[in-house]
Design a protein around this motif. Structure first.
Motif, PDB file in Angstrom:
ATOM      1  N   LYS A 471       4.373  -7.361   1.541  1.00 26.85           N
ATOM      2  CA  LYS A 471       4.713  -6.873   0.118  1.00 26.85           C
ATOM      3  C   LYS A 471       4.737  -8.256  -0.799  1.00 26.85           C
ATOM      4  O   LYS A 471       4.898  -7.845  -1.981  1.00 26.85           O
ATOM      5  N   THR A 472       4.452  -9.427  -0.385  1.00 28.20           N
ATOM      6  CA  THR A 472       4.377 -10.405  -1.489  1.00 28.20           C
ATOM      7  C   THR A 472       2.840 -10.131  -2.039  1.00 28.20           C
ATOM      8  O   THR A 472       1.814  -9.667  -1.469  1.00 28.20           O
ATOM      9  N   ILE A 473       3.154 -10.433  -3.373  1.00 25.99           N
ATOM     10  CA  ILE A 473       1.648 -10.368  -4.190  1.00 25.99           C
ATOM     11  C   ILE A 473       0.808 -11.114  -3.699  1.00 25.99           C
ATOM     12  O   ILE A 473      -0.533 -10.921  -3.714  1.00 25.99           O
ATOM     13  N   HIS A 474       0.792 -12.503  -3.613  1.00 23.27           N
ATOM     14  CA  HIS A 474      -0.094 -13.575  -2.878  1.00 23.27           C
ATOM     15  C   HIS A 474       0.504 -13.991  -1.875  1.00 23.27           C
ATOM     16  O   HIS A 474       0.912 -15.346  -1.764  1.00 23.27           O
ATOM     17  N   PRO A 475       0.399 -13.465  -0.490  1.00 20.56           N
ATOM     18  CA  PRO A 475       0.895 -13.959   0.676  1.00 20.56           C
ATOM     19  C   PRO A 475       0.169 -15.039   1.183  1.00 20.56           C
ATOM     20  O   PRO A 475      -1.068 -15.199   1.025  1.00 20.56           O
ATOM     21  N   PHE A 476       0.781 -16.132   1.574  1.00 22.81           N
ATOM     22  CA  PHE A 476       0.046 -17.106   2.490  1.00 22.81           C
ATOM     23  C   PHE A 476      -0.927 -17.994   1.577  1.00 22.81           C
ATOM     24  O   PHE A 476      -2.189 -17.802   1.974  1.00 22.81           O
ATOM     25  N   PRO A 477      -0.621 -18.414   0.414  1.00 21.68           N
ATOM     26  CA  PRO A 477      -1.671 -18.784  -0.496  1.00 21.68           C
ATOM     27  C   PRO A 477      -2.757 -19.962  -0.092  1.00 21.68           C
ATOM     28  O   PRO A 477      -3.629 -20.136  -0.662  1.00 21.68           O
TER      29      PRO A 477
END
Length: 734
Positions: A471-477
């Motif tokens: 649900k994170t907008i930019h997961p694991f950037p």
């Protein structure tokens, strides 16, 4: 009287005229010498653009004159100048200082430095100069020829440079022994011969150089014992003898070096106990005795080293407990005692070290629980490595908002429970390795919010559940290495997570392959399964990317979005229950070096697009349900049978089963159905055959009985005899 005065004035005028004439000639000579020097080099930056006859000599870039307008200094460091060095500049009569370091000069070094009777400082370091060590001027005080490509031996005549204070010949290709004549240079303050190919023993005569403040002999092939005479060097601050073949015990005479600050003896073959005299070195800042054969306990006397900032005793045979005295050293910043035989628990007193930055106690026999204070006792703690011990219990839930950890390794212990949510406070974390424990619960989704996380290893635990889209907008950037192998994860592969792994896309364009993950005092490392073998990456390239989800319970198809991870070097999805076709988008993974999809339920043909993976060195597609021809050419010509075994309907090289011209294997339809797992249909077909056979047999018996009972069946006998004779003739021809 007046005549005598006039005559004196004339003589004085003539003298001054001759002096000016001589000076102008000398200045003209200097001009020509420097123009000759300029003509022999390449100056792409144009730094020497004003070196011409129309500009006053003392105003030239990089030139400094003395009070008599004679050239005293030439300073051309780091100007990207290349080509060869003309010896003309060493004929300048009053030159004292020449610095041409960090350029691109090449060619053989000159051998006439002795002609410069006024030269005191010469620095030609960090170029590409070749040749042997030249003669040096009697006036020379500082000679730096380091980091070139000089070869040959160090000449014994070097001992005639009696005014030398600093001699740096490090980083070349010098061979042979260290000449004992160096001990004749009584004013020597610094002697650097590191990073060469020097052999033999260290001359005991060097113990006479009582003015020495630094000896740098690291990274050679020196052998024998450390001279006891080094105990006479009471002014020395830096003693670097690391990475050689030195043996024997550490001489107790080193305890006399009361001004010693840095002692580097690592990577030798030293043995024995730590001499008690070492703990009298009150000014010692850094002690590194790693990778030797030292043994015994680390004594509590270490409390005497109150100035100590770094202690490295890695890869020895030290036993006993961690001395409590370590917790009383006020400036201690780095502790590295991994790969020894330490036992016992970590005392909570370790959290008294408010200045600590690195704690590495991995690969020992430590036990007990992890002190809760380790999570939040020091804002400066960036490295915490406790791998390969016997710690049990849960991971402390004490990671505070000011957590400064960058590297966290608890690999191969006996830790239980789940990862504490408070780790989300460690916003600087770059590497986390909790593999080989007994952790349970579901995947910790909050990890995808860590902005700097690049390496995540949770393999060989008891984690379970479905990996759902984040649900994170930019997961694991920034995540580049993900290892979740040998767990109990289930469900489909997480397409939502995969398509957001931006750091695995176009890495080669963003980073240099020569850049590695590391802290200020620490190289990051990680264990991965690569091409079927366990590999330790002691230097993790910032362009390296891999995913290992093997030995779980994933099912469903491989999402085609995986083809966007163009920087992947390794992909392992083996030992799951994946089905469907191999996506053609995998051909976009042109940097892939190993691909393991074995022991799944994959069907269909091997896509020809996989031939675009020209770096692929290891391929394992065994034990699936693949059919049709194996792609030919490029790297596929290097793979052996083992890459395809267990796929009964595959054909083509390297298998012995040939393919038809249309690319299909010569097999009956029922066999292909078997490869496609149509057991139900196959079973139904045989049932029909058996039923027909049984019914026909019964019907034939009844008809035969009736016929034979009513008389001889002449038509049957005639028909049988004809067929029998035809069959016999056909067999005889064969």
């Amino acid at each position: 009287m007046l005549y005598k005065t006039a005559t004196a004035h004339k003589l004085l005028f003539m003298f001054m005229f001759l002096l000016i004439l001589n000076f102008s000639l000398s200045q003209g000579d200097e001009l020509q010498l420097l123009l000759s020097f300029k003509s022999s080099i390449n100056d792409p930056s144009g730094f020497l653009s004003n070196w011409n006859s129309s500009t006053p000599l003392c105003m030239w870039h990089g030139i400094t004159c003395n009070n008599f307008s004679r050239i005293k200094v030439i300073e051309l460091t780091e100007k990207n100048i290349s080509w060869t060095i003309s010896s003309s500049i060493f004929h300048l009569s009053e030159i004292e200082f020449i610095n041409l370091s960090i350029n691109q000069f090449s060619g053989q070094i000159f051998n006439d430095l002795v002609s410069s009777v006024s030269l005191r400082y010469l620095n030609l370091s960090c170029n590409n100069l070749t040749g042997t060590i030249p003669n040096c001027s009697i006036s020379l005080e500082i000679l730096d020829l380091s980091r070139n490509m000089l070869f040959g031996k160090i000449p014994p005549q070097i001992g005639q440079c009696s005014n030398l204070k600093e001699l740096d010949l490090g980083g070349n290709n010098l061979a042979g022994r260290i000449p004992s004549s160096i001990s004749n240079i009584s004013n020597l303050l610094m002697l650097s011969l590191d990073r060469n190919e020097l052999i033999g023993k260290i001359p005991r005569a060097l113990g006479k150089l009582k003015s020495l403040k630094g000896i740098y002999f690291g990274n050679n092939y020196l052998s024998g014992k450390i001279p006891q005479e080094f105990g006479n060097l009471t002014n020395i601050k830096n003693l670097y003898l690391h990475n050689n073949n030195l043996n024997g015990q550490i001489p107790s005479s080193l305890g006399n070096l009361t001004n010693l600050q840095y002692l580097y003896l690592y990577r030798n073959m030293l043995t024995g106990l730590l001499p008690k005299s070492l703990f009298g070195l009150k000014k010692l800042i850094h002690l590194d005795l790693s990778e030797n054969h030292l043994f015994g306990e680390i004594p509590e006397l270490i409390i005497e080293l109150q100035s100590l900032e770094g202690l490295q005793l890695v890869s020895n045979d030290f036993t006993g407990k961690i001395p409590n005295a370590l917790t009383s050293l006020p400036y201690l910043r780095r502790i590295a005692i991994y790969s020894n035989n330490l036992i016992g628990e970590i005392s909570s007193l370790i959290c008294n070290l408010s200045s600590i930055e690195v704690i590495d106690l991995g690969d020992n026999s430590l036990n007990g629980t992890i002190p809760p204070c380790l999570g939040n006792f020091s804002k400066g703690l960036s490295i915490l490595d406790l791998h390969m011990n016997s710690f049990h219990g849960t991971i402390p839930e004490t990671f505070g908002k000011d957590c400064g950890l960058r590297y966290l390794n608890f690999k191969e212990n006996k830790l239980e429970g789940s990862l504490p949510r408070s780790m989300a406070n460690c916003r600087n974390l770059e590497l986390m390795d909790f593999g080989g424990n007994k952790l349970n619960g579901t995947f910790p989704y909050w990890l995808d919010t860590l902005p700097e996380l690049q390496v995540l290893v949770l393999q060989s635990n008891k984690l379970c559940g479905v990996l759902q889209s984040s649900k994170t907008i930019h997961p694991f950037p920034k995540l580049r290495i993900l290892d979740l192998a040998n767990n109990e994860f289930a469900g489909p592969l997480p397409e939502g997570i995969i398509k957001n792994m931006k750091a695995m896309m176009n890495l080669n364009e963003q980073q240099s392959s020569l850049q590695y993950m590391q802290g200020e005092y620490y190289n990051y490392y990680v264990n991965l399964i690569v091409k079927g073998f366990c590999v330790i990456y002691f230097h993790i390239s910032k362009t390296f990317a891999s995913i290992d989800l093997s030995n779980n319970n994933f099912h469903g198809e491989i999402p085609s979005v995986i083809g966007k991870l163009s920087s992947l070097r390794g992909l392992n999805l083996s030992y799951n229950s994946l089905s469907g076709h191999i996506p053609t988008s995998m051909g976009n993974l042109t940097n892939l070096e190993w691909l393991d999809l074995s022991s799944n339920k994959l069907t269909g043909q091997i896509p020809d697009e996989l031939k675009d993976m020209t770096f692929l060195a290891c391929l394992n597609l065994s034990h699936n349900r693949l059919i049709g021809p194996i792609p030919q050419g490029q790297q596929f010509s290097t793979f052996e049978n083992g890459s395809y075994e267990g796929n009964m309907a595959l054909c083509g090289f390297p298998l012995s089963k040939a393919c038809n011209n249309d690319g299909r294997k010569r097999s009956s339809p029922s066999f292909l159905k078997e490869a496609d797992d149509s057991e139900t249909k196959i079973s139904f077909g045989w049932n029909v055959v058996l039923m027909g056979y049984g019914c026909g047999l019964i019907f034939g018996v009844i008809i035969g009985y009736v016929t034979f009972r009513n008389g001889e069946p002449k038509w049957f006998v005639t028909l049988y005899r004809v067929k029998y004779h035809r069959k016999g003739r056909r067999c005889s021809r064969n």
